[in-house]
Write an enzyme that holds these catalytic residues in place. Structure first.
Site, PDB file in Angstrom:
ATOM      1  N   SER A   1      22.866 -27.870  14.521  1.00 53.43           N
ATOM      2  CA  SER A   1      22.650 -28.479  15.837  1.00 53.43           C
ATOM      3  C   SER A   1      21.547 -29.518  15.827  1.00 53.43           C
ATOM      4  O   SER A   1      21.614 -30.513  16.538  1.00 53.43           O
ATOM      5  CB  SER A   1      22.275 -27.397  16.856  1.00 53.43           C
ATOM      6  OG  SER A   1      23.264 -26.413  16.884  1.00 53.43           O
ATOM      7  N   CYS A   2      20.482 -29.262  15.055  1.00 57.66           N
ATOM      8  CA  CYS A   2      19.270 -30.064  15.206  1.00 57.66           C
ATOM      9  C   CYS A   2      18.700 -30.471  13.865  1.00 57.66           C
ATOM     10  O   CYS A   2      18.678 -29.681  12.925  1.00 57.66           O
ATOM     11  CB  CYS A   2      18.174 -29.262  15.901  1.00 57.66           C
ATOM     12  SG  CYS A   2      18.748 -28.338  17.284  1.00 57.66           S
TER      13      CYS A   2
ATOM     14  N   ASN B   1      12.790 -30.517  18.639  1.00 58.93           N
ATOM     15  CA  ASN B   1      14.096 -31.170  18.577  1.00 58.93           C
ATOM     16  C   ASN B   1      14.397 -31.831  19.909  1.00 58.93           C
ATOM     17  O   ASN B   1      13.527 -32.000  20.760  1.00 58.93           O
ATOM     18  CB  ASN B   1      15.170 -30.140  18.224  1.00 58.93           C
ATOM     19  CG  ASN B   1      15.312 -29.093  19.307  1.00 58.93           C
ATOM     20  OD1 ASN B   1      14.318 -28.684  19.911  1.00 58.93           O
ATOM     21  ND2 ASN B   1      16.524 -28.662  19.580  1.00 58.93           N
TER      22      ASN B   1
ATOM     23  N   CYS C   1      15.797 -30.677  22.435  1.00 58.05           N
ATOM     24  CA  CYS C   1      15.683 -29.821  23.631  1.00 58.05           C
ATOM     25  C   CYS C   1      14.428 -28.955  23.621  1.00 58.05           C
ATOM     26  O   CYS C   1      14.321 -28.007  24.397  1.00 58.05           O
ATOM     27  CB  CYS C   1      16.920 -28.936  23.762  1.00 58.05           C
ATOM     28  SG  CYS C   1      18.454 -29.811  23.486  1.00 58.05           S
TER      29      CYS C   1
ATOM     30  N   GLU D   1      13.252 -26.567  21.675  1.00 57.28           N
ATOM     31  CA  GLU D   1      13.183 -25.143  21.325  1.00 57.28           C
ATOM     32  C   GLU D   1      13.010 -24.893  19.823  1.00 57.28           C
ATOM     33  O   GLU D   1      12.684 -23.788  19.419  1.00 57.28           O
ATOM     34  CB  GLU D   1      14.412 -24.369  21.845  1.00 57.28           C
ATOM     35  CG  GLU D   1      15.669 -24.479  21.003  1.00 57.28           C
ATOM     36  CD  GLU D   1      16.491 -25.718  21.288  1.00 57.28           C
ATOM     37  OE1 GLU D   1      17.625 -25.815  20.806  1.00 57.28           O
ATOM     38  OE2 GLU D   1      15.996 -26.599  22.020  1.00 57.28           O
TER      39      GLU D   1
ATOM     40  N   PRO E   1      19.528 -24.858  25.328  1.00 58.90           N
ATOM     41  CA  PRO E   1      20.034 -25.001  26.713  1.00 58.90           C
ATOM     42  C   PRO E   1      21.466 -24.501  26.924  1.00 58.90           C
ATOM     43  O   PRO E   1      21.859 -24.251  28.054  1.00 58.90           O
ATOM     44  CB  PRO E   1      19.989 -26.523  26.954  1.00 58.90           C
ATOM     45  CG  PRO E   1      19.175 -27.088  25.861  1.00 58.90           C
ATOM     46  CD  PRO E   1      19.262 -26.148  24.698  1.00 58.90           C
TER      47      PRO E   1
END
Length: 689
Positions: A167-168, A380, A382, A384, A571
């Protein structure tokens, strides 16, 4: 289309619309595969899914949309394990989102049915297992039951020829032209295959700094941020979702005043980044200067290079030493500002544009399990993920979230509580899936691969927190909700860390384990003491615990950990839509609202509320019109009982202090961070402060 308008009157029409949509694209998929019947009822599909499944896998491999190794699985066994009735679990928003953006397609024809989709993802994650079929079935059961959901990149790409499942990605941008444009190139490659990006720009020298090679002066960091912004727009993940990047800068950087204005809609457009997210990386010392109304000094990192890697007391010592040198005229490029004025400007921009976000450097680093091998310089997209980055390391994180709403059990007295047995089982399987991603993942950049295999971080999160509160009949703005936030996160973290020790026992420890906080017997909750020690207090958090953390500590001492980091609350914006729960740890945005995404606009109604109003004989056309008029809020509707107004209070009706308190309780257990939004009605600079 005919069923959609009825959803606002009767939420169950969302399932009617989903089933009608399912009928339509089942025909589309079966016709394309050339299954022995191109039309089948859902009831008939329970028998036929297995036959369709074999044809679908072979066709996807022939079309070069799927890894040929998936053809080596025992497809009959997997086909028999498919539970066709689970197609009925989707609401309309969830199914339409999958259909538009996730299902495999050839020239616009979707030929992947929902249960085949989950099985494809599961097979992709089980591909390296010694018993791939057995694990694929376990992974499939977890996904298709909605107990857990992998992140969007994993769902997009698992089992395909390019399995970019992470994802990141977090990078640090070096202070030279080659390094800067190398980082922008890395951004483009990572973004192409659905990764979100966090860039640490602090090392890049500030405006007016000397450039030795040309004997000129630097234009600072902003022009390069503009290039990074436009790169994110240009590389948009194949139309599946927008490229997304967040730039981080420390509060002492010479260009911080211009950085906070990057999202403004006025001023020179060449010095604006309208598409890029921005975030402040704030040391504790700055906050102290704000409280004391003292001066703050801005430096260019080419003259103060060691500030970038320093944190806590070490940062304070070095920073004040540079201030003394500046006062003696030994620093060429610096600027003094009033800390309070800069803080007000930061909050003013946050109020006006939603950016830059506020993230705190010292607690992140002082509590990081991996502080023995590096420094966290940014988060990142978002906020987290908190992993080390440097010139030679790109941090990577794979995400997935437990659907907390499906992990409550009814007690004998009728009340509900966390189902620890089920949660432990879910988390153990989920952690294995996330750990598998690290080895299967396609890495567009070598530095990312090397780093991920060395530290093996993952980010297990939660969603459906608000749904749990509805089931528990507990308002978000209450001490009970804060307590539930504490206990539920304690349970998720405990089981996640336990699962990582089990994986370490089976597969070995991650290679940089020696010297980590895990290795030293320091668990996330213990790091609050490290933070308090360095801050000189100022850590006021309830530290109560209910699980046997000493047993976990001794297990880690014996077996070590498989993953440097285990938990992060993302999120879950899209995956929560797919399974039909409220996102992440968010309060409900509105009891009647319209969600917009790449699939269009969808009416979403709070089913829990409608159920309660029906029970009281209050759900009628007038109530519907009132809800529309008051934008999903019950507050001004007189005939609704006060108890329901409290329970179904929407995000902007909840005092933000409750969100912060619940987050603080969760954070003591977490080895990374949380993506936390603050909702504030009648926001002002003063209130934000």
């Amino acid at each position: 289309m005919r069923a959609r308008p009825f959803i606002e009157r009767e939420p169950n029409y969302s399932f009617v619309a989903a089933r009608l949509l399912l009928d339509a694209f089942r025909h589309e998929a079966l016709t394309f595969i050339g299954s022995h019947a191109d039309a089948a009822t859902q009831h008939e599909m329970n028998e036929r899914y297995a036959h369709y499944f074999e044809g679908y896998i072979k066709r996807a491999i022939d079309l070069e949309l799927m890894d040929p190794r998936l053809g080596n699985f025992d497809l009959k066994r997997l086909g028999q394990a498919i539970k066709g009735e689970r197609d009925f679990k989707f609401n309309y928003l969830g199914l339409q989102t999958l259909y538009d953006r996730y299902f495999l397609q050839s020239n616009g024809t979707r030929f992947e049915l929902p249960q085949a989709f989950f099985m494809r993802v599961a097979m992709g994650l089980a591909i390296n297992e010694i018993e791939p079929e057995a694990w694929a079935i376990k992974f499939y059961d977890l996904l298709s039951s909605f107990d857990f959901m992998s992140s969007t990149p994993t769902l997009f790409n698992s089992g395909t020829l390019r399995p970019q499942l992470s994802s990141c990605y977090l990078t640090s941008v070096p202070d030279d032209l080659d390094g800067i444009f190398g980082a922008i190139r890395d951004n483009a490659l990572l973004s192409k295959f659905a990764g979100g990006l966090g860039n640490d720009w602090t090392p890049v020298r500030g405006m007016g700094a000397h450039i030795k090679g040309t004997n000129g002066k630097s234009q600072g960091v902003v022009p390069f941020l503009k290039v990074a912004n436009d790169t994110a727009v240009a590389v948009n993940q194949g139309g599946k979702r927008k490229g997304a990047v967040c730039a981080y800068l420390e509060t002492w950087h010479m260009d911080i005043e211009e950085f906070v204005e990057l999202r403004k809609n006025t001023g020179d457009d060449r010095r604006r980044t309208h598409d890029m997210n921005t975030a402040n990386w704030v040391p504790d010392l700055f906050m102290r200067r704000v409280v004391e109304d003292a001066e703050w000094t801005l430096f260019s990192p080419d003259e103060t290079p060691d500030l970038h890697d320093a944190f806590g007391e070490d940062f304070e010592r070095r920073y004040t030493a540079y201030e003394e040198r500046a006062a003696r005229g030994e620093v060429r490029n610096y600027k003094k500002v009033r800390a309070l004025d800069l803080w007000r400007k930061m909050l003013g921009m946050l109020y006006e544009t939603g950016h830059p976000w506020v993230t705190f450097k010292d607690p992140i680093n002082l509590r990081s399990p991996q502080q023995h091998v590096g420094v966290v310089h940014s988060s990142n997209l978002c906020t987290e993920i908190t992993l080390n980055t440097s010139d030679s390391e790109i941090a990577v994180c794979n995400l997935g979230s437990v659907n907390l709403a499906q992990h409550l059990v009814q007690a004998p007295d009728g009340s509900k509580a966390i189902d620890h047995a089920k949660l432990k089982k879910t988390v153990a399987t989920a952690m294995r899936m996330l750990d598998n991603v690290i080895d299967i993942n396609y890495y567009a950049v070598k530095k990312a691969r090397d780093n991920n295999l060395r530290h093996r971080p993952v980010g297990l999160g939660i969603m459906g927190f608000q749904d749990c509160l509805y089931q528990l009949r507990v308002p978000y703005a209450s001490a009970e909700a804060v307590e539930f936030a504490d206990r539920s996160m304690e349970a998720v973290c405990y089981h996640a860390y336990w699962a990582s020790t089990e994986l370490a026992e089976e597969r070995g420890r991650y290679s940089s384990y020696r010297g980590s906080l895990w290795d030293r017997g320091v668990l996330p909750r213990d790091t609050l003491n490290l933070l308090a020690e360095q801050r000189g207090g100022y850590v006021e958090v309830d530290t109560s615990a209910t699980l046997d953390w000493d047993a976990l500590r001794s297990r880690i001492a014996r077996h070590g950990m498989r993953n440097s980091n285990c938990v992060a609350i993302a999120p879950t914006a899209t995956i929560s839509n797919i399974i039909g729960v409220d996102a992440s740890i968010e309060p409900s945005f509105g009891n009647l609202s319209v969600k917009s995404n790449l699939s269009g606009e969808f009416t979403v109604v709070n089913e829990y509320l409608v159920r309660d109003l029906k029970r009281l004989g209050l759900w009628d056309d007038v109530m519907l019109m009132d809800l529309k008029h008051y934008k999903g809020s019950l507050r001004a509707i007189d005939r609704v009982p006060a108890e329901l107004k409290q329970l179904y209070a929407t995000a902007f009706e909840i005092e933000p202090a409750w969100l912060v308190e619940a987050a603080a309780r969760r954070q003591k257990w977490i080895d990374q961070a949380q993506s936390l939004n603050i909702y504030m009605a009648g926001a002002s600079g003063k209130k934000l402060d």
